[in-house]
Scaffold this active site. Structure first.
Site, PDB file in Angstrom:
ATOM      1  CG  HIS A   1      -1.641   1.546   1.442  1.00  0.00           C
ATOM      2  ND1 HIS A   1      -2.970   1.365   1.399  1.00  0.00           N
ATOM      3  CD2 HIS A   1      -1.046   2.153   2.034  1.00  0.00           C
ATOM      4  CE1 HIS A   1      -3.213   2.745   1.259  1.00  0.00           C
ATOM      5  NE2 HIS A   1      -2.514   3.792   2.012  1.00  0.00           N
ATOM      6  CD  GLU A   2       1.673   3.437   3.776  1.00  0.00           C
ATOM      7  OE1 GLU A   2       2.051   4.375   3.202  1.00  0.00           O
ATOM      8  OE2 GLU A   2       1.106   3.303   4.056  1.00  0.00           O
TER       9      GLU A   2
ATOM     10  CG  HIS B   1       0.727   6.325  -0.024  1.00  0.00           C
ATOM     11  ND1 HIS B   1      -0.881   6.550  -0.968  1.00  0.00           N
ATOM     12  CD2 HIS B   1      -0.050   6.086   0.841  1.00  0.00           C
ATOM     13  CE1 HIS B   1      -1.871   6.961  -0.476  1.00  0.00           C
ATOM     14  NE2 HIS B   1      -1.262   5.979   1.057  1.00  0.00           N
TER      15      HIS B   1
ATOM     16  CG  HIS C   1       5.956  10.862  -5.245  1.00  0.00           C
ATOM     17  ND1 HIS C   1       6.815  11.394  -5.103  1.00  0.00           N
ATOM     18  CD2 HIS C   1       4.920  12.856  -5.496  1.00  0.00           C
ATOM     19  CE1 HIS C   1       7.274  13.072  -4.983  1.00  0.00           C
ATOM     20  NE2 HIS C   1       6.268  13.752  -4.912  1.00  0.00           N
TER      21      HIS C   1
END
Ligand SMILES: [Zn+2]
Length: 237
Positions: free
Chosen positions: A101-102, A105, A109
């Site tokens: 999940h991270e 991100h 980006h």
């Protein structure tokens, strides 16, 4: 005076209660799937590295977060993915789910995903609004009711409401950002064979529970915004 207002409590207590329920659901799902080892045995840090590298993000670093349980996050300013030790070091379904999940991100980006850009651009307004907006609104209401400065007080109160509106907007924009990161995580974990079909169900359970915390936060921000608007117009009569 805020906490003696029954209307404020009526608006705020449901989100506090829901927040507790959702938080404990996240903790229980995380701890359940922390005990389930993946068949491939990659740790959260290894899973995140594999996803980042497969997408050309060799220069995004992975560090261990210092904030303890569930302090995992991606920092877009330094392009660092920080994972809690429970996630970074263990080869569990929960760990690879959170780590992916991270990493999602970081991919957002890198791809200039618009909701993430919008969310980042709102950060300064949120820092201002979350601290000062209630005081500006209260100041406006007091100018109206105590000093009879109806027009000026009304304008000042609306400045505060707009500032708080930025906080509410931020919490709303957070929803697509979080849901999209989880969708990317599930797709890539399965695509890169980091988890199998049944492990993917566990990942989904953990990430769905986490998503509800953002839904409750958004609900809370919108209810507070509504409260201030009702409060302002209630005083006008
Ligand atoms: Zn997230």
């Amino acid at each position: 005076m805020l906490f003696y207002d029954p209307l404020f409590l009526l608006f705020i207590i449901p989100t506090i209660v829901l927040g507790f329920i959702v938080q404990s659901a996240v903790k229980s799902k995380f701890s359940k799937y922390s005990k389930v080892k993946t068949y491939r045995g990659l740790t959260g840090a290894q899973a995140a590295r594999e996803i980042l590298d497969a997408n050309g993000l060799y220069d995004v670093r992975i560090e261990e977060a210092t904030g303890g349980l569930l302090s995992d996050h991606y920092d877009p300013r330094t392009r660092v993915l920080r994972l809690s030790s429970e996630v970074a070091r263990y080869p569990s379904v929960a760990a690879v789910g959170v780590a992916a999940h991270e990493a999602g991100h970081a991919l957002q980006h890198a791809n200039n995903y618009f909701p993430l850009q919008l969310r980042s651009s709102l950060v300064p307004a949120v820092q201002f609004g979350s601290r000062l907006a209630p005081w500006i609104i209260l100041g406006g209401i007091l100018l109206q009711s105590l000093m009879g400065l109806t027009q000026l007080g009304f304008v000042i109160a609306w400045v505060g409401i707009i500032a708080y509106g930025a906080v509410a907007l931020f919490s709303l924009v957070t929803l697509p950002v979080e849901l999209n990161a989880s969708a990317r995580a599930k797709k890539l974990l399965y695509q890169y064979n980091i988890v199998d079909k049944s492990e993917l169900n566990g990942v989904t359970a953990v990430l769905n529970a986490a998503a509800w915390t953002y839904v409750v936060a958004a609900l809370g921000a919108i209810l507070q915004l509504l409260y201030w608007i009702i409060r302002l117009y209630g005083r006008r009569r």
